[in-house]
Design a protein around this motif. Structure first.
Motif, PDB file in Angstrom:
ATOM      1  N   GLY A   1       0.802  -1.209   0.000  1.00  0.00           N
ATOM      2  CA  GLY A   1       0.000   0.000   0.000  1.00  0.00           C
ATOM      3  C   GLY A   1       0.840   1.265   0.000  1.00  0.00           C
ATOM      4  O   GLY A   1       0.306   2.368  -0.111  1.00  0.00           O
ATOM      5  N   ARG A   2       2.157   1.088   0.111  1.00  0.00           N
ATOM      6  CA  ARG A   2       3.061   2.241   0.088  1.00  0.00           C
ATOM      7  C   ARG A   2       4.176   2.071  -0.942  1.00  0.00           C
ATOM      8  O   ARG A   2       4.864   3.028  -1.275  1.00  0.00           O
ATOM      9  CB  ARG A   2       3.665   2.453   1.480  1.00  0.00           C
ATOM     10  CG  ARG A   2       2.608   2.826   2.514  1.00  0.00           C
ATOM     11  CD  ARG A   2       3.139   2.723   3.929  1.00  0.00           C
ATOM     12  NE  ARG A   2       4.122   3.751   4.225  1.00  0.00           N
ATOM     13  CZ  ARG A   2       4.740   3.848   5.405  1.00  0.00           C
ATOM     14  NH1 ARG A   2       4.469   2.981   6.389  1.00  0.00           N
ATOM     15  NH2 ARG A   2       5.608   4.794   5.616  1.00  0.00           N
TER      16      ARG A   2
ATOM     17  N   ASN B   1       5.357  -0.302  -4.716  1.00  0.00           N
ATOM     18  CA  ASN B   1       4.733  -0.857  -5.921  1.00  0.00           C
ATOM     19  C   ASN B   1       5.633  -1.910  -6.561  1.00  0.00           C
ATOM     20  O   ASN B   1       6.157  -1.708  -7.656  1.00  0.00           O
ATOM     21  CB  ASN B   1       4.428   0.253  -6.927  1.00  0.00           C
ATOM     22  CG  ASN B   1       3.404   1.237  -6.418  1.00  0.00           C
ATOM     23  OD1 ASN B   1       2.223   0.937  -6.353  1.00  0.00           O
ATOM     24  ND2 ASN B   1       3.862   2.422  -6.028  1.00  0.00           N
TER      25      ASN B   1
ATOM     26  N   ASN C   1      -1.142  -4.284  -5.511  1.00  0.00           N
ATOM     27  CA  ASN C   1      -0.654  -2.982  -5.048  1.00  0.00           C
ATOM     28  C   ASN C   1      -1.771  -1.944  -5.076  1.00  0.00           C
ATOM     29  O   ASN C   1      -1.970  -1.191  -4.113  1.00  0.00           O
ATOM     30  CB  ASN C   1       0.489  -2.491  -5.941  1.00  0.00           C
ATOM     31  CG  ASN C   1       1.691  -3.408  -5.945  1.00  0.00           C
ATOM     32  OD1 ASN C   1       1.859  -4.232  -5.054  1.00  0.00           O
ATOM     33  ND2 ASN C   1       2.520  -3.277  -6.960  1.00  0.00           N
TER      34      ASN C   1
ATOM     35  N   HIS D   1      -3.252   0.268  -1.989  1.00  0.00           N
ATOM     36  CA  HIS D   1      -3.187   1.731  -2.004  1.00  0.00           C
ATOM     37  C   HIS D   1      -4.573   2.317  -1.789  1.00  0.00           C
ATOM     38  O   HIS D   1      -4.749   3.281  -1.023  1.00  0.00           O
ATOM     39  CB  HIS D   1      -2.623   2.229  -3.340  1.00  0.00           C
ATOM     40  CG  HIS D   1      -1.129   2.256  -3.405  1.00  0.00           C
ATOM     41  ND1 HIS D   1      -0.380   3.329  -2.973  1.00  0.00           N
ATOM     42  CD2 HIS D   1      -0.231   1.344  -3.842  1.00  0.00           C
ATOM     43  CE1 HIS D   1       0.910   3.087  -3.158  1.00  0.00           C
ATOM     44  NE2 HIS D   1       1.026   1.878  -3.686  1.00  0.00           N
TER      45      HIS D   1
ATOM     46  N   SER E   1      -5.861   4.601   1.364  1.00  0.00           N
ATOM     47  CA  SER E   1      -6.402   5.929   1.110  1.00  0.00           C
ATOM     48  C   SER E   1      -7.723   6.145   1.846  1.00  0.00           C
ATOM     49  O   SER E   1      -7.910   7.167   2.519  1.00  0.00           O
ATOM     50  CB  SER E   1      -6.598   6.132  -0.400  1.00  0.00           C
ATOM     51  OG  SER E   1      -7.179   7.384  -0.652  1.00  0.00           O
TER      52      SER E   1
END
Length: 321
Positions: free
Chosen positions: A158-159, A161, A169, A173, A177
């Motif tokens: 999530g941070r 790639n 991924n 992300h 968010s």
């Protein structure tokens, strides 16, 4: 209908068939003090929990992509837990990876439906019960109760790639968010929102990643396979095995989740990064260094392990013909 014991804090955990979910349920069960609603995708997993014959574990079959299942879960919990839900842990997740050339549109849709929309559906369904619990802390009897909390197991993906995991991924992300947004939006109701971000861990999901990658490779077109070459998949397979061999124990994630549930201020931080000591440094570098530097080293690693197209323009293939 059997009401929950009001002396127990109510915890709802999704994705409890195997992996992190089942281990977290077991840990909370052994520690006592909680009534755990363990949602499972399969009948088999539900029956295994029911075989324990414990009123503190309530297994419910829920497909987080099915709104009717989620509505049924909400109705059951609101009927059985008038005191409200103390903690929701979004754990359900799938891996549907593969390089973009190989991954189908359906695989992107499916992984978003579970890893992102699953969080949306469960959170929306559980919010009224979380608010009921949070309000009870303002009564004379509830002053010592810990703060309500919404926890989600996301990922370092999530941070970052990493290549070959585009769909995964993107789903992580998206999850991070919306959770960043909810952390502020739900603060007036004193509901803490926190993410657990694991590095690669020894779980069935990580162990089977190469199987998924090989399947989508086999389903790709002949032309695509020619571009990448006959040795490409072997390089990906070897790299996947190396990642699994170097993965951290799943217990690290289980312990972090249990602490986030049990500690008085366990969800006070926005993120809890879980991994080896150097993982935090790696993430910070990826977030601060120029993209061209990150891309340079990522491409070098891909070439070194053999996960690089051998004939991207099919020039060699044309010459052979």
């Amino acid at each position: 209908m059997t009401l929950t014991n009001s002396a127990n804090l109510v915890v709802v955990i999704t994705g409890c068939d195997t992996g992190f979910g089942s281990e977290i349920v077991q840990e909370l069960y052994q520690r006592g003090g909680y009534t755990v609603y363990a949602t499972c995708l399969t009948d088999k997993a539900v029956e295994a929990y029911k075989a324990k014959q414990s009123s503190r574990i309530r297994a419910v079959q829920v497909d987080v992509t099915n709104q009717n299942d989620v509505n049924r879960l909400r109705a059951q919990i609101e009927a059985e837990c008038p005191q409200g839900v103390y903690c929701v842990l979004n754990n359900a997740g799938i891996y549907a990876g593969g390089f973009f050339d190989f991954a189908s549109e359906d695989s992107f849709q499916k992984i978003m439906d579970v890893n992102y929309m699953g969080i949306i559906r469960i959170t929306k369904a559980m919010l009224p019960s979380l608010r009921t619990y949070a309000k009870s802390r303002h009564s004379p009897q509830g002053k010592r109760l810990p703060r309500a909390r919404l926890l989600s197991i996301t990922s370092i993906a999530g941070r970052a790639n990493p290549p070959a995991h585009g769909g995964y991924n993107a789903s992580k992300h998206a999850a991070e968010s919306i959770l960043d947004t909810l952390r502020v939006e739900l603060s007036p109701w004193e509901i803490d929102v926190s993410m657990l971000e694991p590095f690669y861990a020894k779980t069935p999901l990580v162990a089977s990643a190469h199987v998924v990658l090989e399947r989508v490779w086999k389903e790709s077109s002949v032309e695509t396979q020619k571009m990448y070459g006959p040795n490409f998949m072997q390089g990906v397979r070897n790299h996947s095995q190396q990642l699994y061999d170097r993965s951290m124990p799943s217990k690290w994630v289980v312990d972090a989740a249990v602490n986030a549930i049990r500690k008085q201020n366990g969800a006070a931080k926005a993120r809890y990064l879980i991994g080896f000591w150097w993982v935090g440094t790696l993430i910070r570098l990826q977030e601060t260094l120029p993209s061209w530097i990150i891309d340079f080293f990522t491409k070098r690693i891909m070439k070194r392990v053999g996960a690089w197209p051998s004939d991207p323009f099919l020039i060699k293939d044309a010459q052979r013909k």
